[in-house]
Enzyme design. Sequence first.
Site, PDB file in Angstrom:
ATOM      1  N   HIS A 305       0.847  -1.185   0.000  1.00 53.50           N
ATOM      2  CA  HIS A 305       0.000   0.000   0.000  1.00 53.50           C
ATOM      3  C   HIS A 305       0.885   1.238   0.000  1.00 53.50           C
ATOM      4  CE1 HIS A 305      -3.176   2.817   1.100  1.00 53.50           C
ATOM      5  NE2 HIS A 305      -3.990   1.892   0.655  1.00 53.50           N
ATOM      6  N   ASP A 362      -7.925  -5.402  -0.174  1.00 54.92           N
ATOM      7  CA  ASP A 362      -8.401  -6.254  -1.264  1.00 54.92           C
ATOM      8  C   ASP A 362      -8.026  -7.722  -1.100  1.00 54.92           C
ATOM      9  OD1 ASP A 362      -9.597  -4.186  -2.762  1.00 54.92           O
ATOM     10  OD2 ASP A 362      -7.619  -3.546  -3.443  1.00 54.92           O
TER      11      ASP A 362
HETATM   12  N1  CMC Z   1       4.251  -7.561  -4.916  1.00 51.06           N
HETATM   13  C1  CMC Z   1       5.592  -7.552  -5.051  1.00 51.06           C
HETATM   14  N2  CMC Z   1       6.370  -6.474  -4.855  1.00 51.06           N
HETATM   15  C2  CMC Z   1       5.751  -5.337  -4.504  1.00 51.06           C
HETATM   16  C3  CMC Z   1       4.354  -5.267  -4.348  1.00 51.06           C
HETATM   17  C4  CMC Z   1       3.602  -6.444  -4.564  1.00 51.06           C
HETATM   18  N3  CMC Z   1       2.271  -6.427  -4.420  1.00 51.06           N
HETATM   19  N4  CMC Z   1       3.998  -4.001  -4.006  1.00 51.06           N
HETATM   20  C5  CMC Z   1       5.138  -3.307  -3.960  1.00 51.06           C
HETATM   21  N5  CMC Z   1       6.209  -4.095  -4.252  1.00 51.06           N
HETATM   22  C6  CMC Z   1       7.620  -3.724  -4.235  1.00 51.06           C
HETATM   23  C7  CMC Z   1       7.985  -2.899  -5.457  1.00 51.06           C
HETATM   24  O1  CMC Z   1       8.437  -3.708  -6.514  1.00 51.06           O
HETATM   25  C8  CMC Z   1       9.073  -2.016  -4.901  1.00 51.06           C
HETATM   26  O2  CMC Z   1      10.256  -2.788  -4.794  1.00 51.06           O
HETATM   27  P1  CMC Z   1      11.703  -2.091  -5.004  1.00 51.06           P
HETATM   28  O3  CMC Z   1      11.813  -1.084  -3.891  1.00 51.06           O
HETATM   29  O4  CMC Z   1      12.661  -3.207  -4.913  1.00 51.06           O
HETATM   30  O5  CMC Z   1      11.655  -1.449  -6.354  1.00 51.06           O
HETATM   31  C9  CMC Z   1       8.607  -1.714  -3.474  1.00 51.06           C
HETATM   32  O6  CMC Z   1       7.796  -2.851  -3.110  1.00 51.06           O
HETATM   33  C10 CMC Z   1       7.776  -0.456  -3.346  1.00 51.06           C
HETATM   34  O7  CMC Z   1       6.702  -0.527  -4.255  1.00 51.06           O
HETATM   35  P2  CMC Z   1       6.078   0.676  -5.041  1.00 51.06           P
HETATM   36  O8  CMC Z   1       5.447   0.177  -6.297  1.00 51.06           O
HETATM   37  O9  CMC Z   1       7.097   1.764  -5.174  1.00 51.06           O
HETATM   38  O10 CMC Z   1       4.984   1.173  -4.016  1.00 51.06           O
HETATM   39  P3  CMC Z   1       3.792   2.131  -4.330  1.00 51.06           P
HETATM   40  O11 CMC Z   1       3.472   2.812  -3.075  1.00 51.06           O
HETATM   41  O12 CMC Z   1       4.072   2.966  -5.532  1.00 51.06           O
HETATM   42  O13 CMC Z   1       2.613   1.111  -4.751  1.00 51.06           O
HETATM   43  C11 CMC Z   1       0.792  -0.366  -4.651  1.00 51.06           C
HETATM   44  C12 CMC Z   1       1.584   0.719  -3.919  1.00 51.06           C
HETATM   45  C13 CMC Z   1      -0.459  -0.666  -3.844  1.00 51.06           C
HETATM   46  C14 CMC Z   1       0.372   0.144  -6.018  1.00 51.06           C
HETATM   47  C15 CMC Z   1       1.664  -1.639  -4.784  1.00 51.06           C
HETATM   48  O14 CMC Z   1       2.013  -2.116  -3.502  1.00 51.06           O
HETATM   49  C16 CMC Z   1       0.992  -2.735  -5.591  1.00 51.06           C
HETATM   50  O15 CMC Z   1       1.111  -2.744  -6.823  1.00 51.06           O
HETATM   51  N6  CMC Z   1       0.262  -3.693  -4.915  1.00 51.06           N
HETATM   52  C17 CMC Z   1      -0.477  -4.718  -5.640  1.00 51.06           C
HETATM   53  C18 CMC Z   1      -1.810  -4.134  -6.122  1.00 51.06           C
HETATM   54  C19 CMC Z   1      -2.778  -3.945  -4.980  1.00 51.06           C
HETATM   55  O16 CMC Z   1      -2.987  -4.804  -4.160  1.00 51.06           O
HETATM   56  N7  CMC Z   1      -3.458  -2.756  -4.989  1.00 51.06           N
HETATM   57  C20 CMC Z   1      -4.490  -2.438  -4.005  1.00 51.06           C
HETATM   58  C21 CMC Z   1      -4.081  -1.310  -3.088  1.00 51.06           C
HETATM   59  S1  CMC Z   1      -5.116  -1.163  -1.630  1.00 51.06           S
HETATM   60  C22 CMC Z   1      -6.677  -0.729  -2.213  1.00 51.06           C
HETATM   61  C23 CMC Z   1      -6.725   0.569  -2.885  1.00 51.06           C
HETATM   62  O17 CMC Z   1      -6.337   1.597  -2.313  1.00 51.06           O
HETATM   63  O18 CMC Z   1      -7.186   0.619  -4.009  1.00 51.06           O
END
Ligand code: CMC
Length: 427
Positions: A305, A362
């Site tokens: 998140h 989710d």
């Molecule tokens: N699986 C594997 N690696 C992950 C995941 C995941 N679900 N989420 C983040 N990471 C890793 C990412 O690759 C990065 O690694 P590194 O630092 O080595 O490059 C690190 O964790 C930070 O991730 P980020 O993408 O920079 O984080 P963000 O804050 O931009 O993204 C997120 C947040 C929710 C989009 C992401 O965690 C994600 O894609 N999760 C899966 C989709 C999901 O479940 N979304 C629902 C969110 S909650 C409900 C809502 O608000 O809609």
Amino acid sequence: MTDVAKLDLGDKKIDLPIITGSEGEKGLDISALRKETGYITLDNGFVNTGSCKSAITFLDGEKGILRYRGYPIEQLAEKSSFLEVSYLLKFGELPSKKDLDFFEEKITSFATLPEGITNMLDQFPKDAHPMAVMSATTAALAGFYPEFLKTPLTDVQRDRAFAQMLAQLKIIAAYFYRRSQGKEPRRSHPSLGFSKDFLNMMFFEEGKEIDDEVAKALDILFILHADHEQNCSASTVRVIGSSQANVFATISGGIDALWGPLHGGANQKVLEMLEEIQAAGGDYKKFLEKAKDKNDSFRLMGFGHRVYKNFDPRATIIKKQCDIILEKLNIQDPLLDIARGLETEARNDDYFVSRNLYPNVDFYSGIIYKALGIPTEMFTVMFVLGRLPGWLAQWKEMREDASSKIARPRQIYTGANERNYTPFSER
Ligand code: CMC
């Protein structure tokens, strides 16, 4: 303590006022930055950017705190109802019994759809993605209620928009579901209560009644989804609404933003992922490895998140609800075992622990929706219905704020410098 931050750009210096929120969180007010220095800020994904001041929802991602108008989500989930929470989000206070009755009556008065909207719903292919249907018909409502195209809306019109959309979007969702199943749509009976009425419209069968506990479980899910401050879809709603676009177009844009798999669309993706793991023999450890592999685009859906870096308090409540509802309905879902296994494994894996990746709202919600009989493609629609009062409250707060401006970010241009047009013969 100083109430300004000093920014020294060499030849230009500026004092940036420090803004403190009611929970002590700090921000720098940079509104004079460009005018006085010529500089702008660059913040990919708005990770450090506060786009507004808001009194609706407080969220502390480090401590796992979520409160609507000051009330902890845990208390609201246990004691309140979705419509009471909708009232709270909109007006800022819990209603008296009389106020809540009046609010519910208002919603009840919109228990039908214009015939043109049902005609439109009848024209979609039966296998159309329900989020496309929700987005298109929500925007189309503007064509049937031209009084909402005038700007600015009066307070009475804003109240009406709130009640009307809460009533009509759930009818649209259930109507299209029944049609897609080749069944006759059912009338809305708002006196059943929001969630029971919705389930009744979806699943009505002669001689069968929707169980109160099942309706309560759905109501809790709606409460947990009702607002989440400046997330992607709420920000979209504010951006669209800032141009004074009509409320239906504005909410339709929020629905589109929510549809993405990194946002609300994740609930559908979680279930599909669990099914994929099940079909591959249940070896979730293999999928964890894929999620960690930087050469693989696979992500563990329902994990991570932007704001919660400890745990998502909504996920904690949903996980408990999941156990309760599966037991109540006497369902043994092997997907729940896979989900639990994934969670346990990830919580002990350095990749996930070091990046603060925990189950989000989710991760377990889809297992409950599935148990209630909601088809996977409709999971994000459930998120829409839950999030609607939050979007409308964010929109209302923005439209009532006399200082709010059209959202119009700047950019750092990185393209070609000026050059002359060349004819085809010279290219
Ligand atoms: N699986 C594997 N690696 C992950 C995941 C995941 N679900 N989420 C983040 N990471 C890793 C990412 O690759 C990065 O690694 P590194 O630092 O080595 O490059 C690190 O964790 C930070 O991730 P980020 O993408 O920079 O984080 P963000 O804050 O931009 O993204 C997120 C947040 C929710 C989009 C992401 O965690 C994600 O894609 N999760 C899966 C989709 C999901 O479940 N979304 C629902 C969110 S909650 C409900 C809502 O608000 O809609």
